[in-house]
Design a protein around this motif. Sequence first.
Motif, PDB file in Angstrom:
ATOM      1  N   GLU A  89       8.494 -31.907  -0.219  1.00  0.00           N
ATOM      2  CA  GLU A  89       9.070 -30.618   0.033  1.00  0.00           C
ATOM      3  C   GLU A  89       8.384 -29.578  -0.510  1.00  0.00           C
ATOM      4  O   GLU A  89       7.676 -29.584  -1.391  1.00  0.00           O
ATOM      5  CB  GLU A  89      10.369 -30.772  -0.743  1.00  0.00           C
ATOM      6  N   GLN A  90       8.431 -28.386   0.187  1.00  0.00           N
ATOM      7  CA  GLN A  90       8.039 -27.189  -0.096  1.00  0.00           C
ATOM      8  C   GLN A  90       8.294 -26.725  -1.383  1.00  0.00           C
ATOM      9  O   GLN A  90       9.557 -26.721  -1.640  1.00  0.00           O
ATOM     10  CB  GLN A  90       8.059 -26.129   1.087  1.00  0.00           C
ATOM     11  N   VAL A  91       7.673 -26.123  -2.132  1.00  0.00           N
ATOM     12  CA  VAL A  91       7.755 -25.647  -3.376  1.00  0.00           C
ATOM     13  C   VAL A  91       7.443 -24.273  -3.541  1.00  0.00           C
ATOM     14  O   VAL A  91       8.353 -23.332  -3.994  1.00  0.00           O
ATOM     15  CB  VAL A  91       6.733 -26.120  -4.735  1.00  0.00           C
ATOM     16  N   LYS A  92       6.101 -23.580  -3.276  1.00  0.00           N
ATOM     17  CA  LYS A  92       5.808 -22.193  -3.332  1.00  0.00           C
ATOM     18  C   LYS A  92       4.837 -21.736  -2.626  1.00  0.00           C
ATOM     19  O   LYS A  92       3.687 -22.643  -2.323  1.00  0.00           O
ATOM     20  CB  LYS A  92       5.628 -21.999  -4.898  1.00  0.00           C
ATOM     21  N   VAL A  93       4.643 -20.414  -2.420  1.00  0.00           N
ATOM     22  CA  VAL A  93       3.239 -19.917  -1.806  1.00  0.00           C
ATOM     23  C   VAL A  93       2.471 -19.092  -2.777  1.00  0.00           C
ATOM     24  O   VAL A  93       3.170 -18.563  -3.730  1.00  0.00           O
ATOM     25  CB  VAL A  93       3.758 -19.234  -0.737  1.00  0.00           C
ATOM     26  N   TYR A  94       1.258 -19.525  -3.139  1.00  0.00           N
ATOM     27  CA  TYR A  94       0.475 -18.613  -3.715  1.00  0.00           C
ATOM     28  C   TYR A  94      -0.786 -17.996  -3.061  1.00  0.00           C
ATOM     29  O   TYR A  94      -1.501 -18.118  -2.204  1.00  0.00           O
ATOM     30  CB  TYR A  94      -0.358 -19.928  -4.706  1.00  0.00           C
ATOM     31  N   VAL A 106      -4.786 -18.417   1.060  1.00  0.00           N
ATOM     32  CA  VAL A 106      -3.352 -18.749   0.644  1.00  0.00           C
ATOM     33  C   VAL A 106      -2.974 -20.127   0.765  1.00  0.00           C
ATOM     34  O   VAL A 106      -3.082 -20.707   1.781  1.00  0.00           O
ATOM     35  CB  VAL A 106      -2.504 -17.794   1.562  1.00  0.00           C
ATOM     36  N   THR A 107      -2.334 -20.759  -0.326  1.00  0.00           N
ATOM     37  CA  THR A 107      -2.044 -22.129  -0.257  1.00  0.00           C
ATOM     38  C   THR A 107      -0.547 -22.332  -0.258  1.00  0.00           C
ATOM     39  O   THR A 107       0.340 -21.270  -1.019  1.00  0.00           O
ATOM     40  CB  THR A 107      -2.646 -22.770  -1.356  1.00  0.00           C
ATOM     41  N   VAL A 108      -0.034 -23.504   0.478  1.00  0.00           N
ATOM     42  CA  VAL A 108       1.495 -23.431   0.296  1.00  0.00           C
ATOM     43  C   VAL A 108       1.534 -24.955  -0.393  1.00  0.00           C
ATOM     44  O   VAL A 108       0.760 -25.948  -0.017  1.00  0.00           O
ATOM     45  CB  VAL A 108       1.899 -23.890   1.757  1.00  0.00           C
ATOM     46  N   SER A 109       2.286 -24.875  -1.418  1.00  0.00           N
ATOM     47  CA  SER A 109       2.518 -26.193  -2.471  1.00  0.00           C
ATOM     48  C   SER A 109       3.757 -26.980  -2.059  1.00  0.00           C
ATOM     49  O   SER A 109       4.528 -26.550  -1.517  1.00  0.00           O
ATOM     50  CB  SER A 109       2.238 -25.855  -3.742  1.00  0.00           C
ATOM     51  N   PHE A 110       3.514 -28.221  -2.094  1.00  0.00           N
ATOM     52  CA  PHE A 110       4.538 -29.163  -1.833  1.00  0.00           C
ATOM     53  C   PHE A 110       4.591 -30.220  -3.216  1.00  0.00           C
ATOM     54  O   PHE A 110       3.391 -30.450  -3.678  1.00  0.00           O
ATOM     55  CB  PHE A 110       4.077 -29.955  -0.527  1.00  0.00           C
TER      56      PHE A 110
END
Length: 232
Positions: A89-94, A106-110
């Motif tokens: 599941e997606q958590v946050k964008v950095y 830019v990273t998308v964390s899961f």
Amino acid sequence: MRNKKVSEQRILQNITVKADSFECSITADIAVFGYVDHRLKLLLTKRSVGEFTDHWMLPGGVMEAHENIEDCTHKVLFALTGVKNIHFEQVKVYSNINRHPIKRVVTVSFYALVRPENHPLFLKGNVEQIAWFDLDEIPKNLGFDHAQIIHDAHMYLKNNLKDRLVMGELLPKKFTLSELQGLYEDILGLELDKRNFRKRIFQMGILKSTGEVKAGVKGGPILYDNPTAKKP
């Protein structure tokens, strides 16, 4: 009045996507939490090439032109660890400007939650080490901003538990309420009131009784169906 209109037009130009708009790389970073002997662990890798070669990192990598971010996440996990076919599941964008030393990234964390014994690990590609770490023994030498990403993913997981059932492969196909409460207590790291816990779980309206009881256990506790368990 004219100056105001000119100013508004310039603002609109700055927020509209154009052919020459600024571009950057997009990556996926995945916090894979493992549940082993009533403890949470985290999967980390150490690579032999690239930035931070002497540091531990979450499995992560760049999204290519033909991929969406979910495709990238599946690719990265399998390419670096051999892990595949798991729910995340997606958590946050950095998007901090200087989070990557080479260019704007830019990273998308899961996050994912698994039983490690169900997912054998393989050293693949440029990965020289891969290991599960207890959450209270995470190495200090983490690459990039992964310490923050790990912290945020762990908090997101715990917050998720308060609003929904998160169990997947962590519980058998049929389980008791005591087993479910034990899982929650292990992940949250605290003791829950039995009555309040069960009241909250039943309020979700998700659990379905199998009509069976667990044999060999005093009181014959009711078994509930795990709708998210993997099919055999």
